[in-house]
Design a protein around this motif. Structure first.
Motif, PDB file in Angstrom:
ATOM      1  N   GLN A 106      -4.738  11.374  -4.236  1.00  9.78           N
ATOM      2  CA  GLN A 106      -4.720  10.050  -4.875  1.00  9.78           C
ATOM      3  C   GLN A 106      -5.853   9.900  -5.897  1.00  9.78           C
ATOM      4  O   GLN A 106      -5.669   9.294  -6.947  1.00  9.78           O
ATOM      5  CB  GLN A 106      -4.776   8.947  -3.803  1.00  9.78           C
ATOM      6  N   TYR A 157      -4.736  11.648  -8.878  1.00 13.25           N
ATOM      7  CA  TYR A 157      -3.673  10.870  -9.510  1.00 13.25           C
ATOM      8  C   TYR A 157      -4.300   9.767 -10.396  1.00 13.25           C
ATOM      9  O   TYR A 157      -3.870   9.544 -11.529  1.00 13.25           O
ATOM     10  CB  TYR A 157      -2.784  10.240  -8.424  1.00 13.25           C
ATOM     11  N   LEU A 161       1.725  -6.727  16.875  1.00 14.25           N
ATOM     12  CA  LEU A 161       2.981  -6.990  17.584  1.00 14.25           C
ATOM     13  C   LEU A 161       2.716  -7.590  18.962  1.00 14.25           C
ATOM     14  O   LEU A 161       3.456  -8.440  19.443  1.00 14.25           O
ATOM     15  CB  LEU A 161       3.753  -5.680  17.792  1.00 14.25           C
ATOM     16  N   GLU A 162       1.651  -7.094  19.591  1.00 12.02           N
ATOM     17  CA  GLU A 162       1.336  -7.563  20.946  1.00 12.02           C
ATOM     18  C   GLU A 162       0.594  -8.887  20.958  1.00 12.02           C
ATOM     19  O   GLU A 162       0.844  -9.736  21.799  1.00 12.02           O
ATOM     20  CB  GLU A 162       0.462  -6.521  21.673  1.00 12.02           C
ATOM     21  N   GLU A 201      -3.014   2.276  12.031  1.00 17.32           N
ATOM     22  CA  GLU A 201      -1.742   2.199  12.771  1.00 17.32           C
ATOM     23  C   GLU A 201      -1.925   1.377  14.047  1.00 17.32           C
ATOM     24  O   GLU A 201      -1.085   0.540  14.379  1.00 17.32           O
ATOM     25  CB  GLU A 201      -1.296   3.602  13.183  1.00 17.32           C
ATOM     26  N   LYS A 215       1.733   2.756 -11.312  1.00 18.79           N
ATOM     27  CA  LYS A 215       1.625   2.391  -9.881  1.00 18.79           C
ATOM     28  C   LYS A 215       0.179   2.369  -9.366  1.00 18.79           C
ATOM     29  O   LYS A 215      -0.094   2.773  -8.237  1.00 18.79           O
ATOM     30  CB  LYS A 215       2.459   3.344  -9.023  1.00 18.79           C
ATOM     31  N   MET A 272      -1.920  -2.284  13.314  1.00 18.04           N
ATOM     32  CA  MET A 272      -0.584  -2.819  13.010  1.00 18.04           C
ATOM     33  C   MET A 272       0.219  -3.007  14.290  1.00 18.04           C
ATOM     34  O   MET A 272       0.927  -3.982  14.460  1.00 18.04           O
ATOM     35  CB  MET A 272       0.143  -1.878  12.044  1.00 18.04           C
ATOM     36  N   ARG A 273       0.094  -2.057  15.195  1.00 17.21           N
ATOM     37  CA  ARG A 273       0.810  -2.160  16.466  1.00 17.21           C
ATOM     38  C   ARG A 273       0.266  -3.311  17.311  1.00 17.21           C
ATOM     39  O   ARG A 273       1.026  -4.008  17.987  1.00 17.21           O
ATOM     40  CB  ARG A 273       0.676  -0.860  17.250  1.00 17.21           C
ATOM     41  N   THR A 283      -6.980   9.592  -0.598  1.00 17.51           N
ATOM     42  CA  THR A 283      -6.963  11.037  -0.380  1.00 17.51           C
ATOM     43  C   THR A 283      -7.388  11.735  -1.687  1.00 17.51           C
ATOM     44  O   THR A 283      -7.380  11.099  -2.760  1.00 17.51           O
ATOM     45  CB  THR A 283      -5.541  11.516  -0.008  1.00 17.51           C
ATOM     46  N   GLU A 285       0.830  -1.215   0.000  1.00 18.59           N
ATOM     47  CA  GLU A 285       0.000   0.000   0.000  1.00 18.59           C
ATOM     48  C   GLU A 285       0.866   1.268   0.000  1.00 18.59           C
ATOM     49  O   GLU A 285       0.405   2.333  -0.398  1.00 18.59           O
ATOM     50  CB  GLU A 285      -0.918   0.016   1.225  1.00 18.59           C
ATOM     51  N   GLU A 286       2.114   1.136   0.457  1.00 16.14           N
ATOM     52  CA  GLU A 286       3.001   2.300   0.502  1.00 16.14           C
ATOM     53  C   GLU A 286       3.539   2.646  -0.877  1.00 16.14           C
ATOM     54  O   GLU A 286       4.071   3.733  -1.093  1.00 16.14           O
ATOM     55  CB  GLU A 286       4.216   2.047   1.411  1.00 16.14           C
ATOM     56  N   GLU A 287       3.442   1.702  -1.802  1.00 12.84           N
ATOM     57  CA  GLU A 287       4.049   1.900  -3.116  1.00 12.84           C
ATOM     58  C   GLU A 287       3.025   2.085  -4.236  1.00 12.84           C
ATOM     59  O   GLU A 287       3.351   2.623  -5.294  1.00 12.84           O
ATOM     60  CB  GLU A 287       4.950   0.694  -3.470  1.00 12.84           C
ATOM     61  N   TYR A 288       1.852   1.559  -4.034  1.00 13.78           N
ATOM     62  CA  TYR A 288       0.828   1.572  -5.091  1.00 13.78           C
ATOM     63  C   TYR A 288      -0.474   2.184  -4.585  1.00 13.78           C
ATOM     64  O   TYR A 288      -0.738   2.183  -3.388  1.00 13.78           O
ATOM     65  CB  TYR A 288       0.512   0.140  -5.543  1.00 13.78           C
ATOM     66  N   ILE A 289      -1.281   2.623  -5.513  1.00 11.05           N
ATOM     67  CA  ILE A 289      -2.684   2.922  -5.188  1.00 11.05           C
ATOM     68  C   ILE A 289      -3.459   1.670  -5.581  1.00 11.05           C
ATOM     69  O   ILE A 289      -3.414   1.234  -6.732  1.00 11.05           O
ATOM     70  CB  ILE A 289      -3.201   4.143  -5.971  1.00 11.05           C
TER      71      ILE A 289
END
Lengths: 401, 86
Positions: A381, A384, A44-45, A37, A358, A40-41, A378, A20-24
């Motif tokens: 985006q 874009y 870890l737990e 976020e 992309k 995602m955190r 956004t 997701e950081e590289e493509y739409i």
């Protein structure tokens, strides 16, 4: 059985092609499931196997009884957020539908459903040994479900088998055209006949405001990985108190030798349902979900803008009801199809062109029709994406009005 | 005494707060929570990248945000590194 030592190596360092950081990513089923976020955190737990079950109470060993992490509270908050009385997290939306069918009906019963329902609604009915009666839609270009026809179909079932259908199911927003159906029309009909009304909110609850009480739903089913910023597999089954006894009936089985019983376990949930990463991401994303549904109006503005811009391209038009009331969109793209007939990559040219820019998520090989979802993009985006389509159209000589 | 520490270390209620050097999460002065917080900072960076993909044209505010998270991650990891030396 031993497998060659080097073979499992490919399972190490797994990476996704389309981060997701590289493509739409415009994939219709993926936009609402992108993790927050906090989610995602939380992995870890609580990513480890049964880590959510550290504090499972021994006397009432059941997922919905766990207070740390606050699963018990979450179930209550989830129900309240949906305007329902009780909620359970299950493996997927389809399991939620299956549980509802199984516990409300008996083999041979009918479920009346819309003809734009997802295939899993049909299969859930099949597994519950039930039959389906479909409510027709208007066909192209709107594919509007004739909601008043639910009454006719209920009558047909009554005439055919001498009893009412076990349930009525409406797909709140369908997966094909992103049409938003007015649940209140169907709930009124279902109530008049005294048939439980299931609202399938796989594409709605979690991204847009859904109040089961206001819509008259007896049961709401939804999908955590589709619309609640959760990892797969997560489904939601929420219902009114009047159906609690049926849907959460306890296990009655007894071992003939050991005399073991499992009376604390909810039969249809097969005991505990979803724990670990899927449940914890659903919980961790919940605060954001509660707030993001309030921004639904802006999501609609964005999709309407993109649709109106894409329709400026020669041979492009939106299918389904207008104006758009949901971010899942189906486009008919005759212009791109004509290009594909002459292109050496045939129908794959559009996918290639978009990927080069992309953008992914439009099904490879499709040019005549395709679907996308703009949820959570956004404005930058969105623009874009528009520019990329304009660029491709110009490259192949399609007019832009 | 050893038995008491073993029981305490096994009790999730005391995880992360046990001063015994051999207890979980506090080995040689390393706190796993520092590592997780650093990862949390980097997740925030990822989150900004997701909002600005695919060309990552960023406003000054977004750039500052990323720098803030990277600095925070670095300082947390520095604490971990220092913990190794203690």
């Amino acid at each position: 059985m031993k497998i060659p030592k080097e073979r499992p190596e490919k399972y190490k360092g797994l990476k996704r092609d389309f981060a997701e950081e590289e493509y739409i990513n415009l994939q219709p089923i993926q936009r609402g499931g992108i993790l927050t976020e906090e989610a995602m955190r939380a992995i870890l737990e609580f990513g480890d196997g049964y880590s959510t079950c550290d504090w499972c109470p021994p006397k009432t060993a059941r997922l919905d009884m766990i207070t740390s992490p606050p699963i018990q509270d979450f179930y209550k908050d989830l129900a309240e957020f949906l305007g329902m009385d009780v909620a359970r997290v299950v493996t997927r939306c389809r399991e939620a539908k299956f549980i509802a069918f199984k516990m409300l009906g008996r083999p041979g019963d009918y479920v009346v459903l819309d003809s734009t329902a997802h295939y899993s609604s049909y299969i859930a009915a099949e597994l519950a040994e039930m039959k389906v009666k479909e409510v027709p839609n208007s066909g192209p270009p709107e594919f509007r479900v004739d909601l008043n026809e639910y009454a006719t179909k209920i009558e047909e079932v009554k005439k055919e088998c001498g009893r009412l259908p076990a349930a009525v199911l409406l797909t709140h927003v369908d997966y094909l055209y992103g049409n938003l159906n007015d649940a209140r029309i169907v709930s009124k009909i279902a109530r008049e006949y005294g048939v439980p009304f299931i609202l399938n909110c796989a594409y709605t609850a979690g991204v847009m405001p859904v109040d089961g009480r206001e819509l008259g739903a007896d049961i709401i089913t939804s999908s955590g990985h589709k619309s609640w910023a959760a990892s797969a597999p997560t489904g939601i089954l929420a219902f009114n108190r009047s159906l609690e006894d049926k849907l959460t009936a306890r296990s009655k089985i007894e071992g003939d030798l050991t005399k073991r019983k499992f009376g604390a376990k909810e039969l249809a949930m097969l005991g505990c349902t979803v724990m670990g990463a899927p449940l914890i991401t659903l919980m961790a994303s919940f605060p954001e979900v509660v707030s993001r549904v309030e921004r639904w109006g802006e999501e609609i503005e964005k999709v309407r803008y993109l649709v109106s811009e894409l329709e400026r391209i020669e041979g492009v038009r939106q299918l389904g009801m207008r104006p758009k009331l949901h971010t899942l969109t189906h486009m008919e793209t005759e212009g791109f199809y004509k290009i594909s007939l002459k292109h050496k990559r045939k129908g794959f040219f559009l996918y290639d062109e978009l990927r080069e820019r992309k953008i992914v998520g439009i099904q490879p090989g499709l040019t005549k029709h395709f679907k996308f979802n703009t949820y959570g993009l956004t404005w930058e985006q969105i623009r874009y994406v528009r520019d990329a389509f304009f660029d491709i159209a110009k490259k192949y000589g399609l007019g832009i009005s | 005494m050893a038995e008491r520490f073993r029981r305490r270390a096994a009790d999730p209620l005391h995880w992360g707060s046990n001063p015994h050097p051999g207890s979980i999460g506090d080995y040689m002065g390393i706190r796993s929570s520092d590592i997780k917080e650093a990862i949390g900072d980097l997740i925030k960076v990822i989150s900004v990248l997701r909002k600005t993909s695919p060309d990552h044209r960023m406003s000054e505010g977004q750039k500052e945000e990323i720098i803030k998270y990277l600095d925070s991650a670095r300082s947390r990891l520095e604490k971990v590194r220092e913990g190794l030396k203690s």
